[in-house]
Design a protein around this motif. Structure first.
Motif, mmCIF file in Angstrom:
data_model
loop_
_atom_site.group_PDB
_atom_site.id
_atom_site.type_symbol
_atom_site.label_atom_id
_atom_site.label_comp_id
_atom_site.label_asym_id
_atom_site.label_seq_id
_atom_site.Cartn_x
_atom_site.Cartn_y
_atom_site.Cartn_z
ATOM 1 N N ASP A 58 46.527 47.252 49.009
ATOM 2 C CA ASP A 58 47.766 47.252 48.240
ATOM 3 C C ASP A 58 48.738 46.209 48.772
ATOM 4 O O ASP A 58 49.390 45.498 47.999
ATOM 5 C CB ASP A 58 48.396 48.645 48.295
ATOM 6 N N VAL A 59 48.835 46.093 50.105
ATOM 7 C CA VAL A 59 49.746 45.138 50.714
ATOM 8 C C VAL A 59 49.241 43.702 50.525
ATOM 9 O O VAL A 59 50.012 42.788 50.248
ATOM 10 C CB VAL A 59 49.939 45.460 52.208
ATOM 11 N N VAL A 60 47.923 43.506 50.664
ATOM 12 C CA VAL A 60 47.344 42.168 50.470
ATOM 13 C C VAL A 60 47.648 41.645 49.075
ATOM 14 O O VAL A 60 47.951 40.465 48.885
ATOM 15 C CB VAL A 60 45.818 42.189 50.698
ATOM 16 N N GLY A 61 47.558 42.515 48.074
ATOM 17 C CA GLY A 61 47.707 42.093 46.682
ATOM 18 C C GLY A 61 49.121 42.057 46.158
ATOM 19 O O GLY A 61 49.337 41.646 45.011
ATOM 20 N N ARG A 62 50.096 42.464 46.957
ATOM 21 C CA ARG A 62 51.479 42.450 46.481
ATOM 22 C C ARG A 62 51.968 41.007 46.310
ATOM 23 O O ARG A 62 51.809 40.173 47.182
ATOM 24 C CB ARG A 62 52.393 43.222 47.432
ATOM 25 N N LYS A 63 52.597 40.747 45.183
ATOM 26 C CA LYS A 63 53.024 39.394 44.844
ATOM 27 C C LYS A 63 54.316 39.014 45.568
ATOM 28 O O LYS A 63 55.189 39.846 45.807
ATOM 29 C CB LYS A 63 53.245 39.267 43.332
ATOM 30 N N PHE A 64 54.395 37.737 45.915
ATOM 31 C CA PHE A 64 55.626 37.182 46.457
ATOM 32 C C PHE A 64 55.754 35.745 45.963
ATOM 33 O O PHE A 64 54.796 35.159 45.425
ATOM 34 C CB PHE A 64 55.638 37.248 47.990
ATOM 35 N N ILE A 65 56.919 35.169 46.114
ATOM 36 C CA ILE A 65 57.168 33.804 45.645
ATOM 37 C C ILE A 65 57.061 32.839 46.819
ATOM 38 O O ILE A 65 57.718 33.013 47.848
ATOM 39 C CB ILE A 65 58.560 33.686 44.988
ATOM 40 N N MET A 102 46.158 36.831 50.157
ATOM 41 C CA MET A 102 44.836 36.204 50.234
ATOM 42 C C MET A 102 44.794 34.901 49.446
ATOM 43 O O MET A 102 44.194 33.911 49.898
ATOM 44 C CB MET A 102 43.758 37.166 49.726
ATOM 45 N N ASP A 103 45.424 34.882 48.280
ATOM 46 C CA ASP A 103 45.465 33.639 47.505
ATOM 47 C C ASP A 103 46.227 32.556 48.261
ATOM 48 O O ASP A 103 45.884 31.370 48.182
ATOM 49 C CB ASP A 103 46.113 33.882 46.141
ATOM 50 N N VAL A 120 27.447 30.738 46.503
ATOM 51 C CA VAL A 120 28.772 31.280 46.177
ATOM 52 C C VAL A 120 29.853 30.356 46.728
ATOM 53 O O VAL A 120 29.938 30.133 47.934
ATOM 54 C CB VAL A 120 28.955 32.706 46.739
ATOM 55 N N LYS A 121 30.697 29.836 45.825
ATOM 56 C CA LYS A 121 31.758 28.916 46.218
ATOM 57 C C LYS A 121 33.142 29.461 45.898
ATOM 58 O O LYS A 121 34.150 28.797 46.165
ATOM 59 C CB LYS A 121 31.567 27.571 45.502
ATOM 60 N N ASP A 122 33.198 30.659 45.314
ATOM 61 C CA ASP A 122 34.455 31.296 44.934
ATOM 62 C C ASP A 122 34.568 32.604 45.708
ATOM 63 O O ASP A 122 33.685 33.471 45.614
ATOM 64 C CB ASP A 122 34.457 31.555 43.417
ATOM 65 N N PHE A 123 35.634 32.760 46.475
ATOM 66 C CA PHE A 123 35.812 33.958 47.294
ATOM 67 C C PHE A 123 35.723 35.227 46.453
ATOM 68 O O PHE A 123 35.212 36.253 46.918
ATOM 69 C CB PHE A 123 37.165 33.897 48.007
ATOM 70 N N TYR A 124 36.190 35.170 45.233
ATOM 71 C CA TYR A 124 36.240 36.364 44.381
ATOM 72 C C TYR A 124 34.919 36.648 43.671
ATOM 73 O O TYR A 124 34.832 37.584 42.882
ATOM 74 C CB TYR A 124 37.400 36.243 43.401
ATOM 75 N N LYS A 125 33.892 35.873 43.986
ATOM 76 C CA LYS A 125 32.561 36.097 43.412
ATOM 77 C C LYS A 125 31.598 36.754 44.403
ATOM 78 O O LYS A 125 30.500 37.160 44.020
ATOM 79 C CB LYS A 125 31.955 34.771 42.931
ATOM 80 N N PHE A 126 31.983 36.859 45.662
ATOM 81 C CA PHE A 126 31.087 37.454 46.660
ATOM 82 C C PHE A 126 30.846 38.931 46.365
ATOM 83 O O PHE A 126 31.763 39.657 45.968
ATOM 84 C CB PHE A 126 31.676 37.341 48.066
ATOM 85 N N THR A 127 29.600 39.366 46.577
ATOM 86 C CA THR A 127 29.255 40.780 46.584
ATOM 87 C C THR A 127 28.443 41.045 47.849
ATOM 88 O O THR A 127 28.007 40.100 48.537
ATOM 89 C CB THR A 127 28.430 41.191 45.359
ATOM 90 N N THR A 128 28.197 42.295 48.151
ATOM 91 C CA THR A 128 27.407 42.618 49.340
ATOM 92 C C THR A 128 25.974 42.119 49.221
ATOM 93 O O THR A 128 25.287 41.950 50.228
ATOM 94 C CB THR A 128 27.416 44.126 49.613
ATOM 95 N N ASP A 129 25.521 41.859 48.001
ATOM 96 C CA ASP A 129 24.178 41.296 47.812
ATOM 97 C C ASP A 129 24.075 39.879 48.369
ATOM 98 O O ASP A 129 22.970 39.373 48.596
ATOM 99 C CB ASP A 129 23.804 41.281 46.326
ATOM 100 N N TYR A 149 40.434 42.654 50.862
ATOM 101 C CA TYR A 149 40.902 41.281 50.667
ATOM 102 C C TYR A 149 40.476 40.643 49.349
ATOM 103 O O TYR A 149 41.098 39.674 48.914
ATOM 104 C CB TYR A 149 40.432 40.398 51.831
ATOM 105 N N GLN A 150 39.439 41.164 48.725
ATOM 106 C CA GLN A 150 38.999 40.602 47.444
ATOM 107 C C GLN A 150 39.456 41.482 46.278
ATOM 108 O O GLN A 150 40.137 41.019 45.369
ATOM 109 C CB GLN A 150 37.474 40.465 47.431
ATOM 110 N N LYS A 151 39.129 42.764 46.335
ATOM 111 C CA LYS A 151 39.570 43.689 45.282
ATOM 112 C C LYS A 151 41.042 44.052 45.446
ATOM 113 O O LYS A 151 41.685 44.457 44.483
ATOM 114 C CB LYS A 151 38.718 44.959 45.312
#
Length: 283
Positions: free
Chosen positions: A108-115, A124-125, A254-263, A77-79
């Motif tokens: 691959d399906v999560v990241g596929r673009k749509f309008i 996810m976005d 962490v306030k940005d979903f795309y900044k999370f790491t397992t740490d 969901y993030q990468k």
């Protein structure tokens, strides 16, 4: 004691005592070592509810690798990746091609673009934006089961949809974020608590970046099954001593979903029974 343990024991006992045995029927899965049919005892329509405000739903009958759970959920969901080289564990290696790809499934399906409303986005976005702009919408979900991509994916997704629903409690300033995880099929011994913990962590991350409180995770399993070779293992597992649930939280900075790491996953006081090794997997 852990509520996740109580639910797991009850579910397993119900499957073993009241489920349908597929032995002798036409089934798809095979055992890797013998290529013989892998039969199951199955239960239709299992529904389990976990309230993250009360405790984190990790089993203590045996330990669930929570950092690895988070790593896989970030992978999807993030990468938004479909390449096993972007994943630290080797869970998906058997389905990958020589380049590490599992094809048109999961990330691959999560990241596929749509309008959406004349703007390009992905699943996810879309979820993250809707929770900020229209939190009471009843249309906030991801769906990995896209029929047009199944033929070129290495496997059909098991956990295929996550629906987010916002509620509010009297006297509470922040909104509550709940989720419904739909799963078409589940190998209970190998994957039940793994999937529960994964999506509990996902719900926690999405709630935190929207300044919400993680609430209920409702897990709906269409076909919850125990493989024939797993029955004695399950029988031993559900008789084990149970311990209090661990304390699990996220780095509050962490306030940005795309900044999370397992740490950023903090696990405290996780006491559990002996790990089960070399679980046979049907493919």
């Amino acid at each position: 004691m852990s509520y996740a343990d109580e639910l797991f024991v009850k579910m397993c006992r119900d499957i073993l005592d009241n489920g349908t045995d597929t032995k002798g029927e036409k089934v798809r899965p095979k055992w890797e070592d013998t290529n013989e049919s892998a039969y199951t005892i199955k239960r239709f329509g299992v529904v389990n509810r976990y309230d993250l405000r009360k405790e984190f739903p990790a089993l203590t009958l045996r330990k669930t690798a929570l950092k690895s759970c988070m790593d896989e959920i970030l992978w999807i969901y993030q990468k938004k990746s479909n390449n096993v080289n972007d994943l630290h564990s080797h869970i998906w290696d058997a389905w990958a091609d020589e380049n590490g790809s599992i094809g048109t499934c999961y990330g691959d399906v999560v990241g596929r673009k749509f309008i959406y409303k004349e703007e390009e986005t992905d699943q996810m976005d879309y979820v993250l934006r809707q929770l900020k702009e229209n939190p009471y919408s009843r249309r906030i979900m991801t769906n990995l089961y896209q029929f047009e991509y199944l033929h070129s994916g290495a496997l059909d997704p098991c956990c295929y949809s996550m629906t987010y629903s916002v509620t509010k409690e009297p006297g509470e300033e922040r909104l509550i974020l709940n989720g419904v995880l739909n799963q078409r099929s589940q190998d209970v011994l190998a994957a039940n608590n793994w999937n529960v913990c994964q999506y509990a962590i996902l719900l926690m991350m999405v709630a935190q970046v929207n300044d919400m409180i993680p609430g209920e995770l409702v897990h709906v399993i269409a076909d919850a099954h125990i493989y024939d070779r797993h029955v004695p293992v399950i029988e031993e597992l559900i008789k084990r001593e149970q311990y209090p649930a661990p304390k699990v939280s996220l780095n509050p900075e962490v306030k940005d979903f795309y900044k999370f790491t397992t740490d950023d996953l903090i696990v405290e006081d996780y006491q559990a029974g002996e790990q089960i090794k070399n679980i046979p997997i049907a493919v």
